[in-house]
Structure formats: structure tokens, C-alpha cells
Scaffold this active site. Structure first.
Site, mmCIF file in Angstrom:
data_model
loop_
_atom_site.group_PDB
_atom_site.id
_atom_site.type_symbol
_atom_site.label_atom_id
_atom_site.label_comp_id
_atom_site.label_asym_id
_atom_site.label_seq_id
_atom_site.Cartn_x
_atom_site.Cartn_y
_atom_site.Cartn_z
ATOM 1 N N CYS A 179 -2.886 0.705 9.622
ATOM 2 C CA CYS A 179 -3.964 -0.182 9.134
ATOM 3 C C CYS A 179 -4.948 -0.577 10.231
ATOM 4 O O CYS A 179 -6.069 -0.963 9.940
ATOM 5 C CB CYS A 179 -3.409 -1.488 8.584
ATOM 6 S SG CYS A 179 -2.057 -1.344 7.476
ATOM 7 N N HIS A 212 0.853 -1.200 0.000
ATOM 8 C CA HIS A 212 0.000 0.000 0.000
ATOM 9 C C HIS A 212 0.887 1.247 0.000
ATOM 10 O O HIS A 212 2.025 1.195 0.492
ATOM 11 C CB HIS A 212 -0.858 0.045 1.276
ATOM 12 C CG HIS A 212 -1.959 -0.971 1.327
ATOM 13 N ND1 HIS A 212 -2.177 -1.771 2.408
ATOM 14 C CD2 HIS A 212 -2.912 -1.290 0.416
ATOM 15 C CE1 HIS A 212 -3.227 -2.558 2.181
ATOM 16 N NE2 HIS A 212 -3.690 -2.290 0.971
#
Ligand code: GLY
Length: 254
Positions: free
Chosen positions: A249, A162
């Protein structure tokens, strides 16, 4: 920007089967629960009210709530995770977010979008084009953000899972960057803390209400962060790292 709320989800026992490329072995579930509880305490110590959602064994990666939605002061955008095993995670999150947001948009097929691929820097949003986030997802997100009054742009990723696996914004024009994002032309106007490959996991950090949160075990990065003058809080996240999960996250913050 002062933030007041966070949403987290307690890891489920099935997390030991979470998606991973890490080659670090299986997580120890009990240890992960202890680490997660510490994470929640740290968020509270940064003046956040924390909503803790129950474990959801249908989705091994569901503790990584950040990927499911982008939250902005103007509204929320429900993501459409690129990994098929994670797609259903958004249903329950949308229900929860309805308690906080009137304006909720959604990324639609054929778009895919993991919100771990979006980095907010003041009123601009950088979007990583990754294996999880495709052009259609990014285009839809940019349209929504523009409607909200924000600017946005894309950045093509080569190796990072990511965008936020490789970059964090620490306020005052300062980025922490690692790997393929070091010396990236898109970020040349920022001051930068460049994180070596051996500490790359620490690039995913969080700046919250004047505190900097960092994964424990990365002393060079911690020292560099301490030079900002902000208190730096370490959290052991070894069990989440084993399934490619970073510090940011684990929460949605707004
Ligand atoms: N295990 C986190 C992810 O791959 O999305």
C-alpha cells in the site's frame, strides 16, 4: 517484469487518525517516519528511482498511495476510493501521474475502486470485490484493462480489507496466500505458499526486480520466501499495520 520507478508519500502527523479495524493502538508518528524512510531506502536498493511526495494532512491515510491508482505499461487508471475520507487523495496523484503517463483513465461514480483490490499476474488482473470496491468500479476497470489489451476477472472477498491484504504474486506462477484465499478455486492453477493466520499480515509482500520485500516479524513466511532463491528484505511496518496498511500500500510502482 523490470520496474524502474516508485512513488511514495511521507506519512502525515494525522496518520494517527487513519482508518483502522486493527485494535493495535495508535501509531507512533516518529517511528512511522523512520519506518517509511527505511521503506524508501529498500525500494532504492531494488533499483527503483523513488519520488517522495510531501505529507498531506488533509488525508490521514494518504501515505497508502497504492490505493489511488492502477499503473500499467499501457496507461494509468485513477481509482475512486471506497472510503469517503480517502476519495480526495486521487486529485494530487493524478497531477503527479500526468508527468509519467499520457494515457490516464478514471473510475467514475457510482463506481468505487481501491487499487489495493487489484493483483497483477503477468497480463491478467484479479479484482477483489470488497467493502471498498464495488461491481460498478470493477466493471469500469475491466473495460479499461480490456481496452489496454489485458484480461481481468473478479473475486468476491468476505473478510479481507483489500484483495492484496491476502495475496501476493511472487513471479514464476507462485502466489503467497492467506485466510479466505487459501484453496480458492480461482487460484488452484498456481503454486502457493500458504500463510497461517498468525502471520497473515506478511501475505501482503512485494516481488520487485528479483527481490522479495516482506514485513519484519514473520519468520515462517520469510523462510518460505527464502526457498524461492530470491533475496528477501524485511521492513518493520508495525506503525502502518496499526492503521490497516500493508507493505504494498505504501508505494505505486511502474
Ligand atoms: N487505513 C487504510 C485504509 O483503511 O484504507
Amino acid at each position: 517484469m523490470q520496474i524502474t520507478q516508485a512513488i511514495v508519500r511521507t506519512p502525515c502527523p494525522e496518520m494517527i487518525h487513519g482508518l483502522t479495524t486493527a485494535n493495535l493502538g495508535r501509531p507512533d508518528y516518529k517511528k512511522a517516519l523512520r519506518q517509511h524512510a527505511h521503506y524508501v531506502e529498500v525500494l532504492k536498493s531494488c533499483d527503483l528511482e523513488v519520488l517522495v511526495l510531501p505529507p498531506d494532512g488533509n488525508f490521514p491515510d494518504s501515505t497508502f498511495v497504492e490505493d489511488t491508482a492502477l499503473l500499467t505499461p499501457k496507461g494509468a487508471v485513477i481509482a475512486r476510493p471506497g472510503a469517503p475520507s480517502r476519495r480526495g487523495e486521487t486529485r494530487q496523484i493524478k497531477r503527479v501521474l500526468k508527468n509519467y503517463f499520457q494515457n490516464i483513465e478514471s473510475i467514475k461514480s457510482p463506481g468505487t475502486f481501491d487499487a489495493g483490490d487489484i493483483l497483477k499476474v503477468e497480463s491478467h488482473y484479479y479484482i477483489g470485490l470488497s467493502e471498498r470496491t464495488n461491481q460498478s468500479g470493477a466493471r469500469q476497470m475491466i473495460r479499461v484493462l480490456n481496452d489496454f489489451g489485458y484480461s481481468a476477472s473478479t473475486i468476491r472477498l468476505k473478510n479481507l480489507l483489500h484483495l492484496k491484504s491476502g495475496v501476493s504474486y511472487l513471479d514464476n506462477n507462485l502466489l503467497a496466500v492467506t485466510g479466505e484465499l487459501i484453496d480458492h478455486p480461482l487460484f488452484e492453477h498456481f503454486d502457493q505458499i500458504k500463510i497461517s493466520a498468525s502471520e497473515s499480515y506478511a501475505a501482503n509482500s512485494l516481488s520487485i526486480n528479483g527481490f522479495i520485500l516482506i514485513a519484519a516479524g514473520y519468520p515462517e513466511t520469510r523462510q518460505a520466501f527464502q526457498k524461492t532463491g530470491c533475496p528477501v528484505i524485511e521492513i518493520d511496518l508495525s506503525e502502518f499495520r496499526k492503521i490497516d496498511g500493508g507493505l504494498s500500500c505504501l508505494s505505486l510502482r511502474f
